[in-house]
Design a protein around this motif. Structure first.
Motif: not given
Length: 346
Positions: A4-8, A85-88
């Motif tokens: 997972v890539s968590v983007i902030l 997967y991507i989470c913002f």
């Protein structure tokens, strides 16, 4: 590569709120992630906080860019991401410990392109649970996706509208990255309002299926100082960009007429926000001058056309009262409505 890539996207967030957000990511029960902290030209303290986390934990990546807005920052994170997967996550919010674990499990188990969970909204000391759908765990495909998509255009046209915030936000979701790439889904640079709604209009429309779980895993902080409460002299142009992009979406997918009609009503209900600007930011103007300015705005498109087809079927009772006051230029009533709303928010 992390799963997972968590983007902030980070811009001048209060230090204690930023640390709470980053700590909530760091202690996730699902550890196979990268957290991409995109500093959008913030003051120096933000860089110091982010650099500290990057030094302490190799899963945290700190990137700084010149200020370009939240859309540019999210797109930067997307371009750097390597996860499946991507989470913002917005940096003034935080997540429950099982947030990533449960979302990854849901999207894998259902083989969906998007998975959605519910959120808890924090108004200072008061908390409210917000469900995005009035149903149990579900898999949405084909026309069932309209349960989410319709929320993004009008309250009265959807079968259920959430009590606090609609499903157009990019957080409380996980996206399959290959799905985003295949459909060229990014945020529109320069959009300052409702940019997440536009992103998710296309995401919901093009997803093969969407999984929904009734777990309150995301913690959304909403305070009087948040962007949605700040006055902006360019507010009207920001909203009009949103209308333009929404209509572009409706045209691209030849959507049904009710969505066009609902968009017209939304163009009018947005005057709730405009009037905050007119009444509170233009204090040097006389009441007569402000009323004249509002009248001139209402004569322009798309508002003039929208006023000619006001429909109570597409508006809540409160919205219908407000729009009727607009239509008949009942400026005294409009002031009372806006003042009452500001008191309730406090």
């Amino acid at each position: 590569m992390p799963a997972v890539s968590v983007i902030l996207p980070i811009y001048n967030i209060k230090e204690n709120a930023l640390r709470k957000c980053l700590d909530s990511i760091r202690i996730q029960t699902f550890s196979d992630f990268e957290a991409i902290m995109v500093d959008d030209g913030s003051e120096d303290y933000v860089g110091k906080v982010c650099s500290f986390y990057a030094r302490q934990d190799a899963r945290f990546l700190y990137v700084r860019q010149d200020n370009g807005g939240v859309c540019v920052a999210r797109n930067k994170g997307l371009s750097l991401s390597v996860g499946e997967y991507i989470c913002f996550i917005d940096p003034d919010d935080w997540i429950e410990r099982d947030y990533l674990k449960q979302l990854v499990q849901i999207i894998k188990d259902t083989d969906s392109d998007i998975a959605v969970c519910d959120c808890t909204v924090y108004y200072g000391e008061r908390t409210v649970q917000n469900r995005f759908l009035n149903t149990e765990k579900a898999i949405l495909k084909d026309e069932d996706k309209n349960l989410l998509l319709y929320q993004l255009v009008g309250k009265k046209i959807c079968a259920y509208y959430p009590p606090e915030i609609a499903a157009g936000v990019p957080w409380a979701k996980i996206y399959r990255k290959s799905f985003l790439i295949q459909n060229d889904l990014t945020f529109i640079p320069g959009m300052k309002r409702m940019e997440d709604n536009i992103f998710n209009l296309y995401a919901f429309e093009t997803a093969r299926q969407i999984a929904y779980a009734t777990d309150f895993l995301y913690c959304y902080r909403k305070e009087a100082g948040s962007a949605s409460y700040r006055f902006d002299p360019e507010l009207i142009s920001h909203f009009e960009k949103y209308y333009e992009e929404t209509e572009k979406f409706l045209n691209a997918y030849q959507k049904e007429q009710i969505l066009y009609d609902a968009l017209s009503m939304k163009e009018l209900t947005s005057f709730n926000s405009y009037l905050n600007y007119y009444y509170y930011c233009l204090k040097e103007k006389s009441t007569h001058e402000v009323n004249r300015m509002i009248d001139e705005q209402l004569k322009k498109e798309p508002y003039a056309s929208a006023l000619s087809k006001v429909s109570s079927k597409l508006l809540t009772k409160q919205e219908y009262i407000f729009v009727t006051a607009l239509k008949y230029r009942m400026y005294g009533l409009l002031r009372l409505l806006i003042k009452a709303r500001s008191v309730i928010k406090k």
